[in-house]
Design a protein around this motif. Sequence first.
Motif, PDB file in Angstrom:
ATOM      1  N   PHE A  73       0.815  -1.204   0.000  1.00 28.07           N
ATOM      2  CA  PHE A  73       0.000   0.000   0.000  1.00 28.07           C
ATOM      3  C   PHE A  73       0.855   1.263   0.000  1.00 28.07           C
ATOM      4  O   PHE A  73       0.344   2.360  -0.142  1.00 28.07           O
ATOM      5  CB  PHE A  73      -0.880   0.054   1.258  1.00 28.07           C
ATOM      6  N   ALA A  74       2.164   1.128   0.206  1.00 30.12           N
ATOM      7  CA  ALA A  74       3.036   2.294   0.303  1.00 30.12           C
ATOM      8  C   ALA A  74       3.108   3.035  -1.019  1.00 30.12           C
ATOM      9  O   ALA A  74       2.753   2.516  -2.068  1.00 30.12           O
ATOM     10  CB  ALA A  74       4.439   1.864   0.727  1.00 30.12           C
ATOM     11  N   ALA A  75       3.592   4.285  -0.969  1.00 28.03           N
ATOM     12  CA  ALA A  75       3.743   5.074  -2.188  1.00 28.03           C
ATOM     13  C   ALA A  75       4.714   4.406  -3.140  1.00 28.03           C
ATOM     14  O   ALA A  75       5.711   3.836  -2.719  1.00 28.03           O
ATOM     15  CB  ALA A  75       4.248   6.475  -1.834  1.00 28.03           C
ATOM     16  N   PRO A  76       4.459   4.472  -4.455  1.00 21.11           N
ATOM     17  CA  PRO A  76       5.351   3.846  -5.427  1.00 21.11           C
ATOM     18  C   PRO A  76       6.777   4.336  -5.333  1.00 21.11           C
ATOM     19  O   PRO A  76       7.709   3.586  -5.568  1.00 21.11           O
ATOM     20  CB  PRO A  76       4.723   4.252  -6.769  1.00 21.11           C
ATOM     21  N   MET A 190     -10.569  16.267  -2.387  1.00 23.03           N
ATOM     22  CA  MET A 190     -10.106  15.159  -3.215  1.00 23.03           C
ATOM     23  C   MET A 190      -8.600  14.990  -3.054  1.00 23.03           C
ATOM     24  O   MET A 190      -7.849  15.970  -3.055  1.00 23.03           O
ATOM     25  CB  MET A 190     -10.464  15.402  -4.686  1.00 23.03           C
ATOM     26  N   GLN A 191      -8.181  13.736  -2.915  1.00 21.69           N
ATOM     27  CA  GLN A 191      -6.785  13.441  -2.622  1.00 21.69           C
ATOM     28  C   GLN A 191      -5.822  13.979  -3.682  1.00 21.69           C
ATOM     29  O   GLN A 191      -4.713  14.405  -3.360  1.00 21.69           O
ATOM     30  CB  GLN A 191      -6.590  11.923  -2.492  1.00 21.69           C
ATOM     31  N   ASN A 202      -5.782  14.294   5.661  1.00 22.86           N
ATOM     32  CA  ASN A 202      -7.052  14.659   5.035  1.00 22.86           C
ATOM     33  C   ASN A 202      -8.127  13.612   5.301  1.00 22.86           C
ATOM     34  O   ASN A 202      -9.316  13.927   5.353  1.00 22.86           O
ATOM     35  CB  ASN A 202      -6.833  14.821   3.526  1.00 22.86           C
ATOM     36  N   LEU A 203      -7.705  12.359   5.509  1.00 28.45           N
ATOM     37  CA  LEU A 203      -8.654  11.264   5.700  1.00 28.45           C
ATOM     38  C   LEU A 203      -8.821  10.856   7.163  1.00 28.45           C
ATOM     39  O   LEU A 203      -9.507   9.874   7.457  1.00 28.45           O
ATOM     40  CB  LEU A 203      -8.203  10.042   4.895  1.00 28.45           C
ATOM     41  N   ALA A 229      -2.652   6.372   0.724  1.00 22.38           N
ATOM     42  CA  ALA A 229      -3.284   6.921   1.932  1.00 22.38           C
ATOM     43  C   ALA A 229      -4.739   6.472   2.062  1.00 22.38           C
ATOM     44  O   ALA A 229      -5.199   6.125   3.159  1.00 22.38           O
ATOM     45  CB  ALA A 229      -3.208   8.447   1.910  1.00 22.38           C
ATOM     46  N   THR A 230      -5.492   6.479   0.973  1.00 23.18           N
ATOM     47  CA  THR A 230      -6.905   6.086   1.034  1.00 23.18           C
ATOM     48  C   THR A 230      -7.042   4.619   1.400  1.00 23.18           C
ATOM     49  O   THR A 230      -7.863   4.246   2.251  1.00 23.18           O
ATOM     50  CB  THR A 230      -7.594   6.357  -0.317  1.00 23.18           C
TER      51      THR A 230
END
Length: 259
Positions: A73-76, A190-191, A202-203, A229-230
């Motif tokens: 799930f981590a950022a690319p 919106m993300q 934000n979430l 993040a979502t």
Amino acid sequence: MGQPLSATGTVEAGRTGLLAVGRRLAAVAADLRFPPRFAGCAVDLPAAESVVVPRLCAPCAAEFAHAATECPFAAPDRGAGTAGPGPTAGATDPRCLVLGPYAGPLREAVLRCKRPAGALVAQALGGLLAERHAERLRAWRPDVVVPVPMHWLRRLGRGTSATGDIARGLARAAGLPVVAALRRTRATVMQNRIPGADRQGNLADAIAVRRAVAGRRVLLVDDVMTTGATLRACHRALAAGGAAAVAGVVVARARASDA
């Protein structure tokens, strides 16, 4: 020796037969007026093929899914992580199945999914996800498919939910039920309109469980993953709700610069 049909049974059997013939004639008439087509490119399907389940032609499917993969799930941009091959409710780095990069024709298809007219494309992409990752899905043994939720105000304004349509297509292809187990507790920016570093905040407290998931293995569906993040926010909510395991499935994986 079987019992003879009663008059009521004979009438009912005749009515059922007539209804079946009527439905078939209506389907033929619809095909003549609106020829069944592949969801992605709108090319007519070969004669005698059904359009009951939205699908993509072989060239579109190959183009969309040529880079199907699995990632955390981590950022690319932050590397691959070290999580195991399956979903884990308490994992800090759960896994996600991806159809391809958020670029080219796949990006265009995802953008089409965000409009009401793109519902069939979204369902076809969900089916393609199930097809390309069939072996991993069998190994994960999910119980339910859960779409990432959209706030009702945004859904009202957009007229559709791409993640809901993708989830339905995937669930149908995989033989699993769809459960709207999550909800947005408040509207958020919106993300893709805020910096990556601010997306988790934000979430915060924006996603909650609305239907029971305790003890169930959940397949969490979204259209695009950028920082993750979502998916992580949804994962936390599902884990708090008692989900036995959570794994992600997304159509496309974007870089922060793509969002």
